[in-house]
Every structure is written in structure tokens, then in C-alpha cells.
Design a protein around this motif. Sequence first.
Motif, PDB file in Angstrom:
ATOM      1  N   ARG A  93      -9.269 -31.874 -13.656  1.00  0.00           N
ATOM      2  CA  ARG A  93      -8.295 -30.794 -13.765  1.00  0.00           C
ATOM      3  C   ARG A  93      -7.077 -31.080 -12.896  1.00  0.00           C
ATOM      4  O   ARG A  93      -7.177 -31.725 -11.853  1.00  0.00           O
ATOM      5  CB  ARG A  93      -8.927 -29.463 -13.329  1.00  0.00           C
ATOM      6  N   TYR A  94      -5.933 -30.589 -13.364  1.00  0.00           N
ATOM      7  CA  TYR A  94      -4.744 -30.518 -12.523  1.00  0.00           C
ATOM      8  C   TYR A  94      -4.852 -29.167 -11.824  1.00  0.00           C
ATOM      9  O   TYR A  94      -4.517 -28.142 -12.404  1.00  0.00           O
ATOM     10  CB  TYR A  94      -3.485 -30.613 -13.374  1.00  0.00           C
ATOM     11  N   PRO A  95      -5.363 -29.145 -10.604  1.00  0.00           N
ATOM     12  CA  PRO A  95      -5.901 -27.890 -10.087  1.00  0.00           C
ATOM     13  C   PRO A  95      -4.848 -26.885  -9.651  1.00  0.00           C
ATOM     14  O   PRO A  95      -3.761 -27.233  -9.187  1.00  0.00           O
ATOM     15  CB  PRO A  95      -6.720 -28.350  -8.876  1.00  0.00           C
ATOM     16  N   GLU A  96      -5.187 -25.624  -9.808  1.00  0.00           N
ATOM     17  CA  GLU A  96      -4.488 -24.543  -9.138  1.00  0.00           C
ATOM     18  C   GLU A  96      -4.873 -24.582  -7.657  1.00  0.00           C
ATOM     19  O   GLU A  96      -5.677 -25.414  -7.225  1.00  0.00           O
ATOM     20  CB  GLU A  96      -4.897 -23.198  -9.752  1.00  0.00           C
ATOM     21  N   ARG A  97      -4.336 -23.679  -6.869  1.00  0.00           N
ATOM     22  CA  ARG A  97      -4.784 -23.550  -5.489  1.00  0.00           C
ATOM     23  C   ARG A  97      -6.283 -23.262  -5.478  1.00  0.00           C
ATOM     24  O   ARG A  97      -6.800 -22.626  -6.387  1.00  0.00           O
ATOM     25  CB  ARG A  97      -4.014 -22.429  -4.778  1.00  0.00           C
ATOM     26  N   PRO A  98      -7.009 -23.700  -4.459  1.00  0.00           N
ATOM     27  CA  PRO A  98      -8.468 -23.560  -4.483  1.00  0.00           C
ATOM     28  C   PRO A  98      -8.957 -22.123  -4.542  1.00  0.00           C
ATOM     29  O   PRO A  98     -10.058 -21.863  -5.035  1.00  0.00           O
ATOM     30  CB  PRO A  98      -8.920 -24.246  -3.184  1.00  0.00           C
ATOM     31  N   GLU A  99      -8.135 -21.175  -4.077  1.00  0.00           N
ATOM     32  CA  GLU A  99      -8.565 -19.776  -4.136  1.00  0.00           C
ATOM     33  C   GLU A  99      -8.384 -19.157  -5.517  1.00  0.00           C
ATOM     34  O   GLU A  99      -8.870 -18.048  -5.782  1.00  0.00           O
ATOM     35  CB  GLU A  99      -7.807 -18.939  -3.100  1.00  0.00           C
ATOM     36  N   ASP A 100      -7.685 -19.850  -6.438  1.00  0.00           N
ATOM     37  CA  ASP A 100      -7.488 -19.323  -7.782  1.00  0.00           C
ATOM     38  C   ASP A 100      -8.813 -19.374  -8.554  1.00  0.00           C
ATOM     39  O   ASP A 100      -9.487 -20.412  -8.557  1.00  0.00           O
ATOM     40  CB  ASP A 100      -6.426 -20.136  -8.508  1.00  0.00           C
ATOM     41  N   PRO A 101      -9.203 -18.282  -9.221  1.00  0.00           N
ATOM     42  CA  PRO A 101     -10.488 -18.280  -9.937  1.00  0.00           C
ATOM     43  C   PRO A 101     -10.611 -19.354 -11.014  1.00  0.00           C
ATOM     44  O   PRO A 101     -11.720 -19.745 -11.371  1.00  0.00           O
ATOM     45  CB  PRO A 101     -10.539 -16.875 -10.554  1.00  0.00           C
ATOM     46  N   SER A 102      -9.482 -19.817 -11.552  1.00  0.00           N
ATOM     47  CA  SER A 102      -9.541 -20.797 -12.637  1.00  0.00           C
ATOM     48  C   SER A 102      -9.742 -22.223 -12.144  1.00  0.00           C
ATOM     49  O   SER A 102      -9.917 -23.139 -12.952  1.00  0.00           O
ATOM     50  CB  SER A 102      -8.250 -20.744 -13.462  1.00  0.00           C
ATOM     51  N   THR A 103      -9.732 -22.424 -10.820  1.00  0.00           N
ATOM     52  CA  THR A 103      -9.806 -23.786 -10.298  1.00  0.00           C
ATOM     53  C   THR A 103     -11.129 -24.458 -10.620  1.00  0.00           C
ATOM     54  O   THR A 103     -11.175 -25.622 -10.991  1.00  0.00           O
ATOM     55  CB  THR A 103      -9.575 -23.769  -8.770  1.00  0.00           C
ATOM     56  N   ARG A 104     -12.225 -23.711 -10.490  1.00  0.00           N
ATOM     57  CA  ARG A 104     -13.533 -24.288 -10.807  1.00  0.00           C
ATOM     58  C   ARG A 104     -13.858 -24.032 -12.272  1.00  0.00           C
ATOM     59  O   ARG A 104     -13.908 -22.885 -12.710  1.00  0.00           O
ATOM     60  CB  ARG A 104     -14.622 -23.674  -9.937  1.00  0.00           C
TER      61      ARG A 104
ATOM     62  N   GLU B 242     -20.136 -30.121 -10.991  1.00  0.00           N
ATOM     63  CA  GLU B 242     -19.195 -31.061 -10.398  1.00  0.00           C
ATOM     64  C   GLU B 242     -18.045 -31.326 -11.363  1.00  0.00           C
ATOM     65  O   GLU B 242     -18.244 -31.344 -12.578  1.00  0.00           O
ATOM     66  CB  GLU B 242     -19.889 -32.381 -10.049  1.00  0.00           C
ATOM     67  N   PHE B 243     -16.856 -31.533 -10.817  1.00  0.00           N
ATOM     68  CA  PHE B 243     -15.681 -31.806 -11.630  1.00  0.00           C
ATOM     69  C   PHE B 243     -14.739 -32.696 -10.831  1.00  0.00           C
ATOM     70  O   PHE B 243     -15.040 -33.091  -9.696  1.00  0.00           O
ATOM     71  CB  PHE B 243     -14.995 -30.497 -12.053  1.00  0.00           C
ATOM     72  N   GLY B 244     -13.605 -33.034 -11.446  1.00  0.00           N
ATOM     73  CA  GLY B 244     -12.624 -33.872 -10.786  1.00  0.00           C
ATOM     74  C   GLY B 244     -11.288 -33.162 -10.682  1.00  0.00           C
ATOM     75  O   GLY B 244     -10.998 -32.226 -11.429  1.00  0.00           O
ATOM     76  N   ILE B 245     -10.473 -33.611  -9.739  1.00  0.00           N
ATOM     77  CA  ILE B 245      -9.120 -33.086  -9.594  1.00  0.00           C
ATOM     78  C   ILE B 245      -8.134 -34.245  -9.557  1.00  0.00           C
ATOM     79  O   ILE B 245      -8.438 -35.333  -9.069  1.00  0.00           O
ATOM     80  CB  ILE B 245      -8.947 -32.210  -8.331  1.00  0.00           C
ATOM     81  N   ARG B 246      -6.952 -33.980 -10.087  1.00  0.00           N
ATOM     82  CA  ARG B 246      -5.854 -34.954 -10.105  1.00  0.00           C
ATOM     83  C   ARG B 246      -4.779 -34.431  -9.173  1.00  0.00           C
ATOM     84  O   ARG B 246      -4.111 -33.429  -9.469  1.00  0.00           O
ATOM     85  CB  ARG B 246      -5.320 -35.070 -11.537  1.00  0.00           C
ATOM     86  N   VAL B 247      -4.621 -35.055  -8.000  1.00  0.00           N
ATOM     87  CA  VAL B 247      -3.661 -34.590  -7.003  1.00  0.00           C
ATOM     88  C   VAL B 247      -3.021 -35.778  -6.292  1.00  0.00           C
ATOM     89  O   VAL B 247      -3.608 -36.850  -6.203  1.00  0.00           O
ATOM     90  CB  VAL B 247      -4.310 -33.680  -5.928  1.00  0.00           C
ATOM     91  N   GLY B 248      -1.812 -35.546  -5.787  1.00  0.00           N
ATOM     92  CA  GLY B 248      -1.209 -36.463  -4.846  1.00  0.00           C
ATOM     93  C   GLY B 248      -1.419 -35.923  -3.440  1.00  0.00           C
ATOM     94  O   GLY B 248      -1.605 -34.728  -3.237  1.00  0.00           O
ATOM     95  N   ILE B 249      -1.398 -36.808  -2.460  1.00  0.00           N
ATOM     96  CA  ILE B 249      -1.580 -36.398  -1.059  1.00  0.00           C
ATOM     97  C   ILE B 249      -0.552 -37.112  -0.196  1.00  0.00           C
ATOM     98  O   ILE B 249      -0.412 -38.344  -0.274  1.00  0.00           O
ATOM     99  CB  ILE B 249      -2.998 -36.727  -0.561  1.00  0.00           C
ATOM    100  N   ILE B 250       0.175 -36.331   0.599  1.00  0.00           N
ATOM    101  CA  ILE B 250       1.049 -36.890   1.630  1.00  0.00           C
ATOM    102  C   ILE B 250       0.691 -36.182   2.934  1.00  0.00           C
ATOM    103  O   ILE B 250       0.936 -34.981   3.089  1.00  0.00           O
ATOM    104  CB  ILE B 250       2.536 -36.696   1.300  1.00  0.00           C
TER     105      ILE B 250
END
Length: 331
Positions: free
Chosen positions: A189-200, A206-214
Motif C-alpha cells: 500500500r501507499y499508506p495513509e498516516r498510521p492512525e488512519d483506519p484505512s492504513t491496515r 501482514e502487508f507491505g508499504i511503499r514509502v521514502g525515508i529521509i
Amino acid sequence: MTSIMLYSTCPQSKDLSSADYLEAVRDVSRWSEEAGCTGMLVYTDNGLVDPWTVAQMVLQCTSGLAPLVAVQPVYMHPYAVATQVSSLAYLHGRSVHLNMLAGGFRNDLIALGDPTEHDQRYERTTEYTRIVMGLLRGETMTVRGRHYTVDRLTLAPALPADLLPQLTMSGSSPAGLAAALAVDATPVRYPERPEDPSTRPDGVDEFGIRVGIIARPRSEAAWHAAHARFPTDRTGRITHRLAMAVSDSHWHRQLSDRDAGGVGDPYWLGPFQHYKTFCPYLVGSYDEVAGVLARYLELGARTIVLDIPESPAELKHIGTVVDLARESVQP
């Protein structure tokens, strides 16, 4: 410690000259392996070099990194994909992972004469993936489906069982999640913020997330690096709006309307909403970003697909954050 599969992403040929691209692929492959990544995502679309050729390059310049090859059903028959995987395994003794696509850019599909609607494309990818994986498991495949027909089809050379690919698939839309579950792929998933109900996603552990990190030791340094890499500009915002107008992507529409965030909020959509990249970013101090990442892990994220790394130093910063997040979550 919580187990994570971490993938980097390969540079895109459209961003570099032909003279520089080969060296860039080699560099990022080696950086990724040295950083402990499981593999590296290799994109595919109408404007990029063939991902299987790139996968061959990745295997040649590393000793254990798995190319995560994006597979577009419109481009290849499922038998051809299975043959590519088994042939690379035969030649290199290495595993190739598969990122199964259903869509891509809508205009690419139209150019190829494919008018199939969004949800039907996921049905097609499900059928396609079952043929690919059946062949790779050594099964004789007879299928008379809506999209593909094969009759007593077998694969040679056979694939060793320990080199069977890991599967990922976009799981941001209901159709994508259903397809991923149907073929036992990890929904990414291209995740919402972790507190968003749709994130999981529903129905998965188990699932995956697509994110960049700096990330940096201090938040100010991280945001300085983030804005230097992804400066805002009006042209980028307009390009993003034009792309959204012709896209039927669920995640594209979902994230386009969100608040971009900024300094003080580790979840940042600025690069996405200015057409610099296609995923959310987590930006801030090591502790800030690790805290957000840990919340994703607590929800069940066990696969992380990173954006294209800018340098080995950037991957080192990311490794620090990932380790902090893993240590704070009970397996």
C-alpha cells in the motif's frame, strides 16, 4: 526482533543518459546489498528499458540481492514470465521476486490497445499470476479462463523450490487487495498516516508499504535535506494534476487530496503532490521517523519498499531508523 523484508528501488532509465544508467544500476544495487536490503524493485512502463534486462544486470553485480521485477500482463504471456524467472535461476542460481501489476499509466494501456477497466485488470492479473506460479512450482497447467488459455503447459528448465519468487501486488484498492489475497501475494500500500483506519488492509495479518525515508539525527537537518532533494515548484503541481486527471488509480486519487504535511509532521506528501515521486515520505529525526515506522509495523507492515536511494549514506540513515523501529516492536 521483528522480521522485515526491505526493498530499495532501481533508478529509472528515463532519468539518466544511456552512458550513465548502467553504472547507476550497478551502484544502487551494491549500495542496497551492503545496506542489507532483501531486494530492489525494478519498474516497468512504456518509457523504460526492459526490466528483465535490468534484473540480469542486478544479478551480475551482486551476490544475494533479489531483483523485484514489475510484471505488466499486457507486455508478456505468463509463460514468458515463468521462463524468465527459471532461466535466470538456472544461469545464476538466484531468486527473482515478482511485483505483479494490474494497471500502470492509463495512457500506456490505451497506447497498447488495452481498454480493460480497473477491477477487471485485477481479475486478469489474478488469472495471470496463477499460471506463472503454477508453472514455477512444477505443475502442468491447463487453464481455460476469461483472459488466458493454456493446455498441459509445463516449464523447462524447472525452477528449484528454494528459488520460488516472493510475490507483491498493489493492495491499495479493494480489487487489488482481493487479487493479492487470491494469489497469496503481499499487498503493498501507499499508506495513509498510521492512525488512519484505512492504513491496515482488511483480512490480512501482514502487508507491505511503499514509502521514502529521509532521516537525520536532528529533525532540522532531515527537512533541509528533504527540501533540497524535492523542491516545490508550480510546474510539478500542474503536472501532478494533469496525471491525476487521466489516472484510474485508487491510491493516486486517495493521496492527491490529502494535506501534504511539512516540518513538524513526519508524514510528507510534498514530493508526490509535486510529481517528484510516487509515494509518501517519512521525514524527521531518527526517533521521529522510527516512531511512525514502528506504528506501521505494529499494524502488520512486514515489507517496506523504499524509493530510489540517493546515496549509500542515505541508505545508512534509513538503516538506523529501520533498526530503531524494529527494536521497539515485539515480534
